[in-house]
Design a protein around this motif. Structure first.
Motif, PDB file in Angstrom:
ATOM      1  N   ILE A 260       5.464 -19.210  43.521  1.00 46.37           N
ATOM      2  CA  ILE A 260       5.181 -18.667  41.840  1.00 46.37           C
ATOM      3  C   ILE A 260       4.533 -18.190  41.250  1.00 46.37           C
ATOM      4  O   ILE A 260       4.079 -17.251  40.427  1.00 46.37           O
ATOM      5  N   VAL A 261       3.672 -19.223  40.606  1.00 43.15           N
ATOM      6  CA  VAL A 261       2.013 -19.478  40.078  1.00 43.15           C
ATOM      7  C   VAL A 261       1.278 -18.590  40.735  1.00 43.15           C
ATOM      8  O   VAL A 261       0.520 -17.505  39.801  1.00 43.15           O
ATOM      9  N   ALA A 262       1.149 -18.122  41.837  1.00 40.82           N
ATOM     10  CA  ALA A 262       0.016 -17.342  42.373  1.00 40.82           C
ATOM     11  C   ALA A 262       0.802 -16.121  42.427  1.00 40.82           C
ATOM     12  O   ALA A 262      -0.310 -14.651  41.850  1.00 40.82           O
ATOM     13  N   VAL A 263       1.926 -15.291  42.361  1.00 45.28           N
ATOM     14  CA  VAL A 263       2.133 -14.301  42.386  1.00 45.28           C
ATOM     15  C   VAL A 263       2.218 -13.920  41.140  1.00 45.28           C
ATOM     16  O   VAL A 263       1.947 -12.877  40.680  1.00 45.28           O
ATOM     17  N   LEU A 264       2.467 -14.649  40.299  1.00 48.68           N
ATOM     18  CA  LEU A 264       2.714 -14.317  38.429  1.00 48.68           C
ATOM     19  C   LEU A 264       1.203 -14.106  37.811  1.00 48.68           C
ATOM     20  O   LEU A 264       1.090 -12.937  37.438  1.00 48.68           O
ATOM     21  N   LEU A 265       0.076 -14.588  38.833  1.00 48.23           N
ATOM     22  CA  LEU A 265      -0.935 -14.371  38.748  1.00 48.23           C
ATOM     23  C   LEU A 265      -1.935 -13.279  38.389  1.00 48.23           C
ATOM     24  O   LEU A 265      -2.408 -12.945  38.372  1.00 48.23           O
ATOM     25  N   PHE A 266      -0.908 -13.102  40.355  1.00 47.32           N
ATOM     26  CA  PHE A 266      -1.449 -11.396  40.802  1.00 47.32           C
ATOM     27  C   PHE A 266      -0.886 -10.237  39.735  1.00 47.32           C
ATOM     28  O   PHE A 266      -0.924  -8.678  39.904  1.00 47.32           O
TER      29      PHE A 266
END
Length: 298
Positions: free
Chosen positions: A124-130
Motif C-alpha cells: 500500500i505504501v509503494a502504491v501510494l508513493l507512485f
C-alpha cells in the motif's frame, strides 16, 4: 545385533514424531489459510448467498452471470495484457540486473540492499508513493518530463497509459525478490565453465547464451511460472490507483471479483465463480509448464 536394533527403534520413532509435529503446524496453517478458502470458494460458486441468510444452490447460474457481464471479456483482456507487459519488464529486467550485480566487485552488498529495498515496503505504501509520482500536477514523473521539455502525460487518467503505469508499479515493487533469486542461481555456476568459454573466444553475450542461460534454465522456468501466476492475480494496483478506470481500461479479473463480492450488492457466488475460472486457467498453465519442464529434463 537384533537387541541393539530393537533398542534403537524408539529413538527413531521419537525423531519421526518430532518431525511430524513440526510438519503438522505447517499443514494446519495451509489447511486454514489456503486449502479451506479454495474449497469454500468452490462451494460459493454454486450458491446464492449474502453470508447472512442460508445459502441456496443455483447450479451454474453464477457462471452464466459472470460470462454475460460486458466487463468479463474486458477484464480477461486487461489481465492478459498486464501479464504480457509485466513479463517484458518484471521477468527480464531482474535477470539483467542480477547479471550486472554478479559481475561487480565493489559495493555489491550495498547495491543488493538498494535493489531489495522496495520489497520491504508494504504494498500500500509503494502504491501510494507512485500515486504521487503519477500526479498530473506536482507529480515527479511529469516534473522530469517538463525538465527535458516534454509534454506531461495523464499517466492514470488515459486509457492508453493507465495499464502501462500499473505495470511499472508492479515491476518496481517486486524487482528485488527476482534479482536475489537470480543472483543465488548465478553464483552456483562453476567458474570453470566461464573460463573454458573465454578460452574458446566467447564474448560476453555468447557466455550468457551458452553458459549462463543453460545453467539457470530451471530457475528461469520456475520464475516464469511464478511471474505469470502472480501477475494474473493483480489487484492492489488497479484497486488503489485507478479503480478499474478509465473506461474499464484497468479492470482485471481479480478486481472484477472484488466488485462482484463487495460492490455489486454482495454477489459472493458470482465472485466465487470468477475466482474458480481464474484458478482453473492458472492450474492448466502450471500443469502444462511443469509437463514441458519434466520432458526437457528427461
Amino acid at each position: 545385533m537384533g537387541i541393539h536394533t530393537i533398542a534403537r527403534r524408539p529413538s527413531g520413532v521419537r525423531r519421526n514424531l518430532t518431525a511430524y509435529g513440526f510438519m503438522s503446524g505447517a499443514l494446519f496453517c495451509f489447511a486454514i489459510f489456503a486449502w479451506y478458502p479454495m474449497v469454500r470458494e468452490l462451494i460459493l460458486s454454486f450458491q446464492q448467498t449474502n453470508l447472512v441468510d442460508p445459502p441456496t444452490w443455483v447450479g451454474l447460474e453464477n457462471f452464466q452471470t459472470v460470462v454475460e457481464d460486458p466487463a468479463f471479456g474486458q477484464a480477461w483482456m486487461n489481465t492478459i495484457a498486464f501479464t504480457l507487459l509485466a513479463l517484458l519488464c518484471g521477468y527480464a529486467v531482474p535477470f539483467v540486473i542480477a547479471l550486472v550485480l554478479n559481475e561487480l566487485r565493489h559495493a555489491r552488498a550495498y547495491l543488493r540492499f538498494v535493489v531489495y529495498l522496495p520489497v520491504m515496503l508494504p504494498p500500500i505504501v509503494a502504491v501510494l508513493l507512485f500515486r504521487w509520482f503519477y500526479d498530473p500536477g506536482p507529480g515527479l514523473f511529469n516534473q522530469v518530463l517538463d525538465f527535458f521539455g516534454l509534454p506531461p502525460l495523464a499517466w492514470l487518467d488515459s486509457s492508453s497509459t493507465a495499464l502501462v503505469s500499473l505495470v511499472i508499479v508492479s515491476t518496481w515493487m517486486n524487482l528485488g525478490s527476482g534479482v536475489l533469486i537470480y543472483l543465488a542461481a548465478l553464483q552456483t555456476i562453476p567458474g570453470e565453465l566461464y573460463e573454458a568459454a573465454e578460452l574458446d573466444g566467447a564474448g560476453m553475450f555468447k557466455r550468457i547464451r551458452h553458459v549462463t542461460i543453460p545453467q539457470t534454465r530451471l530457475i528461469l522456468l520456475l520464475m516464469l511460472m511464478l511471474q505469470i501466476v502472480a501477475t494474473m492475480q493483480v489487484f492492489i494496483e488497479p484497486f488503489m490507483l485507478t479503480g478499474g478506470g478509465p473506461e474499464n481500461a484497468t479492470v482485471t479479473v481479480a478486481y472484477l471479483m472484488y466488485q462482484y463480492a463487495f460492490t455489486y450488492g454482495g454477489n459472493y457466488g458470482a465472485g466465487g465463480a470468477l475466482g474458480m475460472m481464474l484458478m482453473v486457467v492458472l492450474l492448466a498453465f502450471a500443469a502444462v509448464q511443469l509437463r514441458l519442464t519434466r520432458s526437457n529434463d528427461v
